[in-house]
Scaffold this motif. Structure first.
Motif, short mmCIF file in Angstrom:
data_model
loop_
_atom_site.label_atom_id
_atom_site.label_comp_id
_atom_site.label_asym_id
_atom_site.label_seq_id
_atom_site.Cartn_x
_atom_site.Cartn_y
_atom_site.Cartn_z
N TRP A 161 0.83 -1.20 0.00
CA TRP A 161 0.00 0.00 0.00
C TRP A 161 0.88 1.26 0.00
O TRP A 161 0.47 2.32 0.48
CB TRP A 161 -0.96 0.03 1.19
N ASN A 162 2.07 1.16 -0.53
CA ASN A 162 3.03 2.26 -0.52
C ASN A 162 3.28 2.71 -1.95
O ASN A 162 4.18 2.20 -2.64
CB ASN A 162 4.33 1.82 0.15
N LEU A 163 2.49 3.66 -2.42
CA LEU A 163 2.57 4.09 -3.81
C LEU A 163 3.89 4.78 -4.15
O LEU A 163 4.48 4.51 -5.20
CB LEU A 163 1.39 4.99 -4.15
N GLU A 207 -8.52 -6.67 -5.33
CA GLU A 207 -9.95 -6.81 -5.63
C GLU A 207 -10.67 -5.47 -5.76
O GLU A 207 -11.84 -5.44 -6.13
CB GLU A 207 -10.63 -7.65 -4.56
N ASP A 208 -10.00 -4.38 -5.41
CA ASP A 208 -10.65 -3.07 -5.42
C ASP A 208 -10.22 -2.25 -6.62
O ASP A 208 -9.02 -2.09 -6.90
CB ASP A 208 -10.31 -2.31 -4.14
N GLY A 213 -6.44 0.82 -9.83
CA GLY A 213 -6.23 1.95 -10.72
C GLY A 213 -5.06 2.82 -10.30
O GLY A 213 -4.31 3.33 -11.14
N GLU A 214 -4.86 2.99 -8.98
CA GLU A 214 -3.74 3.78 -8.49
C GLU A 214 -2.41 3.12 -8.84
O GLU A 214 -1.49 3.77 -9.36
CB GLU A 214 -3.85 3.97 -6.97
N PHE A 215 -2.28 1.83 -8.57
CA PHE A 215 -1.02 1.14 -8.87
C PHE A 215 -0.80 1.06 -10.39
O PHE A 215 0.30 1.31 -10.88
CB PHE A 215 -1.03 -0.26 -8.25
N GLY A 216 -1.84 0.72 -11.13
CA GLY A 216 -1.68 0.60 -12.57
C GLY A 216 -1.33 1.92 -13.24
O GLY A 216 -0.46 1.98 -14.13
N TYR A 270 -8.95 1.18 -15.98
CA TYR A 270 -8.69 1.60 -17.36
C TYR A 270 -9.07 3.08 -17.53
O TYR A 270 -8.33 3.85 -18.16
CB TYR A 270 -9.48 0.74 -18.34
N ARG A 271 -10.21 3.44 -16.99
CA ARG A 271 -10.66 4.84 -17.11
C ARG A 271 -9.65 5.78 -16.47
O ARG A 271 -9.28 6.81 -17.07
CB ARG A 271 -12.03 4.99 -16.43
N LYS A 272 -9.17 5.45 -15.29
CA LYS A 272 -8.20 6.31 -14.61
C LYS A 272 -6.91 6.40 -15.41
O LYS A 272 -6.36 7.49 -15.61
CB LYS A 272 -7.92 5.78 -13.21
N ALA A 273 -6.40 5.25 -15.86
CA ALA A 273 -5.15 5.24 -16.61
C ALA A 273 -5.28 5.98 -17.93
O ALA A 273 -4.36 6.71 -18.34
CB ALA A 273 -4.70 3.80 -16.85
N ILE A 274 -6.40 5.81 -18.61
CA ILE A 274 -6.61 6.50 -19.88
C ILE A 274 -6.63 8.01 -19.67
O ILE A 274 -6.04 8.78 -20.43
CB ILE A 274 -7.92 6.02 -20.54
#
Length: 798
Positions: A161-163, A207-208, A213-216, A270-274
């Motif tokens: 959990w450490n971005l 699972e969330d 989205g944050e990590f990706g 995907y939406r966040k990364a895009i």
């Protein structure tokens, strides 16, 4: 050096055309800023789309079709050394020459780089327009091939959990990939872990959808960071759209998916990364969704992905997915029919490791205007990636730079740090841990039990062979270093790491368990290592008894083979026992297992996982990992993810506590839930404040909380914020994660944590393709996990 027959480097040095030499009619630019040529595609001052458009207009039909595929396995391997098959290479190159891959993981980067450089030079100088290959590889644990820093798997690193630390790790991974010449990675995988039976869960982050989205997104931003000349360092591929809920957890099985489910449950990463990172490529999944294989699912690829989510980059197939339209799904009548349908649906590039891609069948359709237009569009998108990554202009990497880059001291220290923070402590009865190094047990000895103790289980996308000690220590080795070789008693405990049910295997298991019990009694303390999975994509690790990773789903979520019997036998002795799980999956932990004094999940290992685990057992490192997936409490008691719909927890006549899931009575409120993880200290949260702040053009929700370390040792806590509208036009989950932050606190220290302002717009969801934000009352929860007992709730009206 491997000898290449019939390789002739003609003409000028590589740095003179694109990636090297010049054509007959252009100036010698060397890729220098401000330099122009008579061919715009060789002018490094022009943007990628202009260069791609110019080059496309100069290409023959056969050259265009050749860019639609590539040579995924340039080299084989023999005795740990690269093997080159000229005939196979030329056969593939004649029709597929857009990208190239290194091949088997067993080969070492320092052996491969000079050989690949020769192939790349040859390709530049022998092709009419001097179009270079782009090198493509997977990158989950770091380098695909051997010789780099081996980080833990995706699910492991997400458990930190450490971005900010994760970003540093991906930066190191990016630099090592670039040093070996890789320009394009087939990562990250941002699929959502919803079915614990899926053997690929270890490749994912959790699972969330918000956490994933944050990590990706940070993975993509870091990989695609631009150098000082404006070139993308490495193109990233977000994948697999859409995937994760195959029937029975099976990798390529079909899945259901209505529009609202896809957009709200599977597509948010995907939406966040895009929106924030603009991945240059996207891999389409194997899945058949609502009866239509994704490779030909024009509605989802065009109407949903392109139009609703706004994706503009390249769409590529998964490996062999286009031929499977003909051979498996039976939605195409031939390989050419499959190619036409995939191209028409929007696929623009084909991955085919065997070199037998279906897009090659388009070569005979050069007079079909519709096909020509589609191919032009696809090739233009692919060439833009080549120009964006600078492969026409930059010199090839050198062996010296490779040696200076891979396994830097900084990279290894980052590896240690994220590994320390990725291990999750799930149980610590009566504060049994940490141990004292001087008094481990009454005898001063420890029994290290289980075959998973003696190899590195990194997942099948990592290069190490399980017993290759060049990649760090196994758990067993780390124990011997810490406690002294003579104080560690090791027993395999089972006859194999695989579930072999033959009668002779059962007899061998019984003998192995008896030996483990004897050593546990003699030591007075047992650390038992259980797990699933073994090895990478090497052929020696592929068999019908494999237990985890891609292509192996879990019909049973218990420990494979005789491992549970082993643990029970050790526990029955009454010897204090610590359980360590090593796998990419979650397991069902039964009532017998709960007798363990302490339980850890180490996930998919990096090369320092053994060392980090010993540090934690001794209290030299305070565990701070948190679950990114929920543990089911029984086989079949799933879906189990924390963000279920309210109606999912209602039985036939009342709550599931009373009726639906019977003895032991279970609900969706699992004990080992998303966000949960223990520490050697205790934390408290107070002064929770959720309020609307002035965001200028739009309102924002702000969250602040005071976090206190109430114990006597330093530690790290993860502040988690969840929300839900009280009422909504469609049914929404009971809560969803919206922010988190990891906080480092000294003993007795308090800090006020201010979470990033949350735009009200971010609280919305899709309704039939339209983004909707509910007005009215919202609940916000702040705490240390998704469990009710770990949260404080406050209300806010929007």
């Amino acid at each position: 050096m491997l000898t290449f027959s019939k390789i002739v480097i003609t003409g000028l040095a590589l740095c003179q055309i694109g990636q090297g030499a010049q054509t007959d009619n252009n100036q010698d630019c060397h890729g220098e800023p401000g330099c122009t040529t008579s061919e715009p595609y060789l002018d490094s001052t022009l943007p990628p789309f202009r260069r791609a458009d110019d080059l496309l207009g100069r290409m023959t039909w056969e050259e265009k079709v050749g860019q639609l595929g590539g040579i995924r396995r340039a080299f084989g391997t023999s005795n740990g050394k690269p093997v080159f098959n000229r005939t196979a290479y030329e056969t593939t190159r004649s029709t597929q020459n857009g990208q190239i891959g290194y091949g088997p993981q067993a080969n070492w980067a320092e052996d491969l780089l000079p050989l690949m450089n020769e192939l790349r030079e040859e390709q530049i100088n022998s092709s009419r327009l001097h179009i270079p290959y782009i090198i493509v590889a997977d990158s989950i644990n770091g380098l695909w091939v051997s010789g780099g820093t081996v980080f833990p798997g995706s699910i492991s690193m997400a458990s930190s959990w450490n971005l900010p630390l994760f970003e540093e790790v991906i930066q190191a991974s990016r630099d090592e990939n670039a040093a070996v010449g890789i320009n394009w990675v087939l990562s990250p995988e941002v699929d959502i872990i919803k079915d614990p039976r899926n053997g690929r869960n270890g490749e994912m982050y959790g699972e969330d959808s918000y956490l994933v989205g944050e990590f990706g997104t940070r993975y993509i931003k870091t990989m695609q960071e631009k150098d000082d000349r404006g070139y993308v360092k490495i193109a990233a591929t977000i994948k697999h759209f859409v995937f994760g809920l195959g029937s029975g957890g099976v990798n390529r099985a079909s899945m259901f998916g209505g529009l609202n489910h896809i957009l709200n449950d599977l597509a948010p990463p995907y939406r966040k990364a895009i929106q924030e990172a603009q991945p240059l490529s996207l891999m389409v999944s194997y899945s058949t969704v609502d009866g239509v294989p994704m490779s030909v699912n024009k509605h989802i690829l065009q109407d949903v992905l392109r139009n609703i989510l706004g994706y503009k980059g390249l769409l590529m197939s998964d490996a062999n997915a286009i031929p499977q339209l003909f051979t498996e799904a039976k939605v195409a009548r031939s390989h050419q029919d499959a190619a036409i349908k995939a191209l028409s649906a929007g696929l623009e590039h084909e991955l085919n490791p065997a070199g037998t891609g279906s897009f090659t069948t388009l070569r005979c359709l050069g007079k079909d205007k519709r096909i020509v237009d589609l191919v032009d569009h696809a090739v233009r998108a692919f060439l833009e990636i080549k120009f964006a990554t600078g492969i026409f202009d930059l010199p090839l990497p050198t062996t010296q730079h490779l040696t200076e880059t891979v396994r830097k001291a900084k990279h290894l220290e980052l590896n240690r740090n994220i590994t320390r923070e990725s291990i999750v402590m799930l149980q610590n009865q009566d504060g049994f841990l940490p141990l004292s190094k001087r008094k481990v047990s009454p005898t001063g000895k420890v029994a290290v039990i289980g075959q998973y103790a003696d190899f590195i289980n990194s997942g099948n996308y990592a290069p190490p062979a399980p017993y290759d000690r060049r990649y760090g220590r196994s758990f067993l080795d780390s124990f011997k270093v810490a406690f002294g070789k003579d104080n560690v008693l090791h027993a395999n405990g089972t006859s194999t790491v695989l579930p072999n049910y033959a009668e002779d295997a059962k007899e061998k298991d019984q003998a192995a368990i008896a030996d483990a019990v004897d050593k546990a009694k003699r030591a007075g303390l047992a650390v038992v290592f259980l797990g699933s999975g073994f090895g990478n994509f090497g052929p020696e690790y592929f068999n019908n008894e494999r237990t985890d990773n891609e292509g192996w789903a879990h019909a049973d979520l218990g420990f494979p083979g005789a491992q549970q019997q082993l643990l029970d036998a050790v526990l029955d002795t009454g010897v204090p026992t610590v359980l360590v799980m090593a796998a990419g999956q979650t397991f069902v932990l039964n009532r017998s297992t709960s007798r363990c004094k302490a339980i850890f999940h180490s996930w998919l290992a990096g090369e320092y996982t053994g060392d980090a685990l010993v540090e934690i057992l001794l209290g030299e490192t305070n565990p701070s990992g948190k679950l990114t997936v929920t543990f089911p409490e029984a086989n079949g008691a799933f879906p189990v993810a924390y963000d279920f719909l309210p109606s999912d927890d209602v039985g036939g006549f009342g709550t599931a506590t009373l009726y639906d899931w019977h003895w032991p009575q279970l609900t969706r409120k699992a004990k080992l839930a998303f966000g949960f993880g223990l520490s050697y200290t205790t934390f408290s949260m107070s002064d929770v404040n959720v309020y609307l702040s002035d965001g200028g053009a739009e309102q924002k929700v702000s969250v602040s909380v005071k976090v206190t370390n109430d114990g006597d040792v330093a530690g790290k806590e993860v502040v988690q914020v969840y929300f839900r509208p009280k009422y909504s036009i469609i049914e929404r989950p009971v809560m969803k994660l919206i922010r988190f932050a990891k906080v480092d606190l000294a003993a007795g220290e308090s800090k006020y944590v201010q979470l990033d302002d949350i735009p009200v717009e971010e609280l919305g969801f899709y309704v039939d393709g339209n983004w909707t934000v509910e007005e009215g009352d919202y609940s916000f929860w702040v705490g240390s996990s998704s469990r009710e007992e770990d949260l404080q709730v406050t209300e806010l009206s929007l």
